[in-house]
Design a protein around this motif. Structure first.
Motif, PDB file in Angstrom:
ATOM      1  N   VAL A  27      63.274 -22.567 -89.257  1.00 35.55           N
ATOM      2  CA  VAL A  27      62.580 -21.279 -89.215  1.00 35.55           C
ATOM      3  C   VAL A  27      61.152 -21.512 -88.725  1.00 35.55           C
ATOM      4  N   VAL A  28      60.791 -20.838 -87.632  1.00 35.50           N
ATOM      5  CA  VAL A  28      59.446 -20.923 -87.074  1.00 35.50           C
ATOM      6  C   VAL A  28      58.818 -19.544 -87.223  1.00 35.50           C
ATOM      7  N   GLY A  29      57.789 -19.465 -88.071  1.00 32.37           N
ATOM      8  CA  GLY A  29      57.140 -18.186 -88.321  1.00 32.37           C
ATOM      9  C   GLY A  29      55.638 -18.301 -88.194  1.00 32.37           C
ATOM     10  N   PRO A  30      54.930 -17.220 -88.501  1.00 32.48           N
ATOM     11  CA  PRO A  30      53.464 -17.259 -88.460  1.00 32.48           C
ATOM     12  C   PRO A  30      52.927 -18.344 -89.392  1.00 32.48           C
ATOM     13  N   LEU A  31      51.736 -18.799 -89.115  1.00 34.76           N
ATOM     14  CA  LEU A  31      51.117 -19.863 -89.896  1.00 34.76           C
ATOM     15  C   LEU A  31      51.020 -19.457 -91.365  1.00 34.76           C
ATOM     16  N   ALA A  32      51.523 -20.329 -92.227  1.00 35.82           N
ATOM     17  CA  ALA A  32      51.476 -20.076 -93.668  1.00 35.82           C
ATOM     18  C   ALA A  32      50.032 -20.115 -94.155  1.00 35.82           C
ATOM     19  N   THR A  33      49.771 -19.404 -95.218  1.00 37.51           N
ATOM     20  CA  THR A  33      48.426 -19.350 -95.775  1.00 37.51           C
ATOM     21  C   THR A  33      47.955 -20.721 -96.220  1.00 37.51           C
ATOM     22  N   TYR A  34      48.851 -21.503 -96.819  1.00 37.11           N
ATOM     23  CA  TYR A  34      48.511 -22.834 -97.304  1.00 37.11           C
ATOM     24  C   TYR A  34      49.467 -23.852 -96.685  1.00 37.11           C
ATOM     25  N   ALA A  35      48.984 -25.053 -96.452  1.00 38.40           N
ATOM     26  CA  ALA A  35      49.836 -26.128 -95.941  1.00 38.40           C
ATOM     27  C   ALA A  35      50.763 -26.572 -97.062  1.00 38.40           C
ATOM     28  N   GLU A  36      52.041 -26.555 -96.811  1.00 35.52           N
ATOM     29  CA  GLU A  36      53.042 -26.963 -97.787  1.00 35.52           C
ATOM     30  C   GLU A  36      53.532 -28.363 -97.442  1.00 35.52           C
ATOM     31  N   PRO A  37      53.882 -29.151 -98.440  1.00 37.11           N
ATOM     32  CA  PRO A  37      54.306 -30.528 -98.145  1.00 37.11           C
ATOM     33  C   PRO A  37      55.629 -30.621 -97.380  1.00 37.11           C
ATOM     34  N   HIS A  38      56.503 -29.619 -97.465  1.00 37.27           N
ATOM     35  CA  HIS A  38      57.812 -29.687 -96.812  1.00 37.27           C
ATOM     36  C   HIS A  38      57.902 -28.771 -95.594  1.00 37.27           C
ATOM     37  N   SER A  39      56.773 -28.452 -95.010  1.00 35.66           N
ATOM     38  CA  SER A  39      56.755 -27.645 -93.796  1.00 35.66           C
ATOM     39  C   SER A  39      55.789 -28.286 -92.808  1.00 35.66           C
TER      40      SER A  39
END
Length: 117
Positions: A27-39
């Motif tokens: 899944v490629v979506g808009p930039l998440a608010t926070y950096a997640e370790p599994h993305s």
């Protein structure tokens, strides 16, 4: 500002890649608010060029990816945190020093030999 996760890429990140392994989907979506370790954060070029193994599916955000602009709230919170950390009158917690032997994980605390005299 976050950078693209791809090795050697210095472009700003505009999208977030997440894998759904049970569904064989990327899944490629808009930039998440926070950096997640599994993305993974991707620049626009890498977000649009992403390919997946045979049998997998790509779910991609429709529309343009844009570099997010910091909001006033984010900047204010950051400025207040820096100001608070740099205060000279801020109380500093001193760790308690225990006397005697103790054990923490693989380390051992030994008594001071000068205290035994």
């Amino acid at each position: 500002m976050r950078q693209c996760s791809r090795t050697g890429c210095v472009n700003p990140a505009v999208a977030t890649l997440t894998y759904a392994y049970t569904d064989s989907t990327a899944v490629v979506g808009p930039l998440a608010t926070y950096a997640e370790p599994h993305s993974y954060d991707l620049c626009e070029v890498h977000a649009m060029r992403l390919t997946v193994p045979r049998g997998w599916e790509v779910v991609r955000h429709e529309g343009e990816f844009t570099v997010p602009q910091p909001s006033v709230d984010d900047l204010t919170a950051l400025a207040e945190a820096v100001r608070e950390a740099g205060r000279a009158d801020r109380p500093v917690d001193r760790p308690e020093i225990s006397v005697g032997t103790g054990r923490r994980g693989h380390l051992r605390v030994l008594p001071d030999p000068n205290d035994e005299q």
